[in-house]
Design an enzyme around this catalytic site. Sequence first.
Site, mmCIF file in Angstrom:
data_model
loop_
_atom_site.group_PDB
_atom_site.id
_atom_site.type_symbol
_atom_site.label_atom_id
_atom_site.label_comp_id
_atom_site.label_asym_id
_atom_site.label_seq_id
_atom_site.Cartn_x
_atom_site.Cartn_y
_atom_site.Cartn_z
ATOM 1 N N HIS A 74 10.056 -52.185 94.575
ATOM 2 C CA HIS A 74 11.595 -52.449 94.031
ATOM 3 C C HIS A 74 11.759 -53.260 93.010
ATOM 4 O O HIS A 74 10.867 -54.204 92.929
ATOM 5 C CB HIS A 74 12.515 -52.607 95.458
ATOM 6 C CG HIS A 74 12.022 -54.018 95.880
ATOM 7 N ND1 HIS A 74 10.934 -53.945 96.747
ATOM 8 C CD2 HIS A 74 12.731 -55.207 95.810
ATOM 9 C CE1 HIS A 74 10.756 -55.062 97.281
ATOM 10 N NE2 HIS A 74 11.722 -55.986 96.689
ATOM 11 N N HIS A 114 7.909 -54.730 92.256
ATOM 12 C CA HIS A 114 7.140 -55.052 93.079
ATOM 13 C C HIS A 114 7.254 -54.564 94.582
ATOM 14 O O HIS A 114 8.392 -53.934 94.967
ATOM 15 C CB HIS A 114 6.999 -56.709 93.089
ATOM 16 C CG HIS A 114 8.358 -57.253 93.735
ATOM 17 N ND1 HIS A 114 9.566 -57.210 92.841
ATOM 18 C CD2 HIS A 114 8.928 -57.648 95.069
ATOM 19 C CE1 HIS A 114 10.433 -57.638 93.514
ATOM 20 N NE2 HIS A 114 10.193 -58.048 94.845
ATOM 21 N N ARG A 138 5.152 -61.563 110.415
ATOM 22 C CA ARG A 138 5.058 -62.301 109.258
ATOM 23 C C ARG A 138 6.417 -62.579 108.884
ATOM 24 O O ARG A 138 7.324 -61.925 108.968
ATOM 25 C CB ARG A 138 4.385 -61.682 107.997
ATOM 26 C CG ARG A 138 4.455 -62.348 106.588
ATOM 27 C CD ARG A 138 3.864 -61.432 105.597
ATOM 28 N NE ARG A 138 4.046 -62.197 104.430
ATOM 29 C CZ ARG A 138 4.237 -61.780 103.358
ATOM 30 N NH1 ARG A 138 4.633 -60.441 103.034
ATOM 31 N NH2 ARG A 138 4.188 -62.591 102.055
#
Length: 732
Positions: free
Chosen positions: A661, A713, A723
């Site tokens: 995106h 990216h 995470r």
Amino acid sequence: MRLSPLLLFPGIFVCALFPLTNGEEQRIPEEKLLVVTVATKETDGFKRFFHSAKHFNYTVKVLGEGAKWNSGDYMSAPGGGQKVRLLKAALEEMKDEDKIILFIDSYDVVFASGPKELLKKFQQARHKVVFSSESLIWPDRHLEDKHPHVAEGNRFLGSGGFIGYLPNIKEMVADWTGEDNDSDQLFFTKIYIDPVERKSTNITLDSKCRLFQNLHGALDEVVLKFEDGRVRARNMLYDTLPVVIHGNGPTKLQINYLGNYIPDTWTFETGCTVCHEDLHPLSALQESEYPLVVFGIFIQQPTPFVAVFFERLLKLQYPKNRLKLFIYNQEAHHEGQISSFLKDHGSLYQDVKLVGPEEEMDQAASRNLGLDMCRKDKDCDYFFILDIEVVLENENTLKILIEQNLPIVAPMITRVGRLWSNFWGALSADGYYARSEDYVDIVQGRRVGVWNVPYVSSVYLVKASLLRSELSDYELFTSNLLDPDMAYCHNIRSKGIFMYVTNMHTFGHILSTENYQTSHLHNDLWQIFENPVDWQERYIHENYTRIMKDKLIETPCPDVYWFPIFSDVACNHIVEEMEHNGRWSGGANTDKRIQGGYENVPTIDIHMNQINFEKEWQKFLLDYIAPITEKMYPGYYTKCSSPLNFVVRYKPDEQPLLVPHHDASTFTINVALNSKDVDYQGGGCRFLRYDCSVQAPRKGWTLLHPGRLTHYHEGLPTTAGVRYIAVSFVDP
Ligand SMILES: *[C@@H]1O[C@H](CO)[C@@H](O)[C@H](O)[C@H]1NC(C)=O
Ligand SMILES: *[C@@H]1O[C@H](CO)[C@@H](O)[C@H](O)[C@H]1NC(C)=O
Ligand SMILES: *[C@@H]1O[C@H](CO)[C@@H](O)[C@H](O)[C@H]1NC(C)=O
Ligand SMILES: *[C@@H]1O[C@H](CO)[C@@H](O)[C@H](O)[C@H]1NC(C)=O
């Protein structure tokens, strides 16, 4: 009727022969001078006097040592008859007829110059006895008319200092038959105003303060002159440099102030020299022989960075088995932090006493109790008081203070960016703060030394021996009128005990406790406005300040910058704060934001505004990110307006990755909030156009990259664990 001094003391005839040679008087040898004073106790004032006398090589005879002081409280008068009685008795023993006697008070006197200058000025006065002068008449105002007029200067006699030939002074006091509590000043005044006696004793007044400066009624006349790194008190009215400075009557604080500078106790380069003669070095001791300190910690309001306070306490350079902790905590809010500190580290200390909020003790009562813990403990050598809002950066503070070997000494603590300190240089008439002439210079470190001051607070060291003698009154902090600290300092001052503050080292600062919210899990995160220095130290990566200078910014992919920004603690606190909030919003549910056009690809996230952290985060971007974007992308000046700031959670079974995106931003920052291989597997960020990935994110490091267009990216899959990243879309 008095006999002529010549008949009584033939010796004076002999000495009258030598002064005149060729019309010029011969200098009186310095060894003829003897300073006589009465001191029944070695008060701090007496020690200061004695230091100054020693400094100029005066020979001093002290009368009345250890005797009971019968002339009333030495802090208040009248009285003083005891001094005359003791002087009379001492002079009767002395036979050296050409001796010169300087009789002065000592508790509130300092020498500003040496015997040579004193004797020269005495000789120039051309009388056998010279008394100090005052502009105010005391104690009997009715005697005013009887005083001879003087051409210029003060008209009235002060008994706090006089100098003269032994025979004349002997004669003067020979008639003393008063009580110890009678006024010495009245006695000498009556001699002086009697024309016959004045003449036969050959008395004059030092009207223009060439020898003696009494400060009472003369404060406006006296200034300190700094020249060539030296200091001298000058009487501006008469343009004289007095040799003996006397803080008589209500001028005790002013003599304390002047005593900081004279005689040469202070220089621009080296600070206070006199204080250093009495240093008490710890280096000569084994750690097991270090003085035992009762360490009083006082928590009287909700305060930020309490966890940091305890970390610093642990790092303090002092053997913990020579410390006994007394912790007074008034705030339920802090009980967890205290109990976890005590659970982990309490046993390192020789003893711990904790008084909690359930005791409902007020400030004065808790301080009285802490002080008494030291007073009653026969092993206690010092009481160290430390308020929780003090940030003691200097790990050697306690050692430094002990080595000063002073009755009460505070390390100078200031408030960052403000003209605030934990001492006052002067007091107003009603006992509150007043700015001394040197206050700003001391606070800002342009004058360095150990300073006798009328008020200290927040952190200071007290000698236990004082608590068991002059300060044995339990309720030192209690007063109907004054705040506890002011009451305490008032009590210290009224006992004639000196309080000092040292700025010879930097010690630390004090936190602002205003606007401290206690509604969050990690309230300190919200302190970026109120305590920015402490916030930075706690939350910004320790190497952030060097990233430019030491070229720590890495470029893992074209136009992608990577640098340390957050400390471990910041990462942990942000994650914990988000999990504490728990309202993770996910994927398709974030329609509104998608429609808003910012977030092209929805994530599982919590926005900063959901934890009321938006203002603080913007401030963080402005203070710590904007300076970097401006350097790395020259020409982009950003106000860091950033409508989207959030923490993303990646989990294999929730949302493991983010498809490719563009970000709807000019720049994006992406901070890793936890550690690969420790907290999760996989993860990272890939920039498709360059086929370049950052696959090993470092905890606390941020990526900074352009958002729109070039930097298409994706978030690489997290394959195990959880995470967290913090993301901001930054527009100019
Ligand atoms: C005092 O005496 C010592 C030794 O005699 C001398 O070195 C020092 O300079 C003297 N101090 C003053 C102020 O005269
Ligand atoms: C006082 O003594 C001085 C010498 O020290 C002498 O010159 C002067 O005449 C004396 N004054 C009186 C009034 O006796
Ligand atoms: C002074 O002392 C005497 C005897 O010690 C005593 O009788 C007298 O009351 C005292 N005077 C004052 C004013 O204290
Ligand atoms: C900061 O940099 C130093 C060396 O440059 C390094 O040893 C240290 O680990 C770094 N601090 C952190 C928290 O990474």
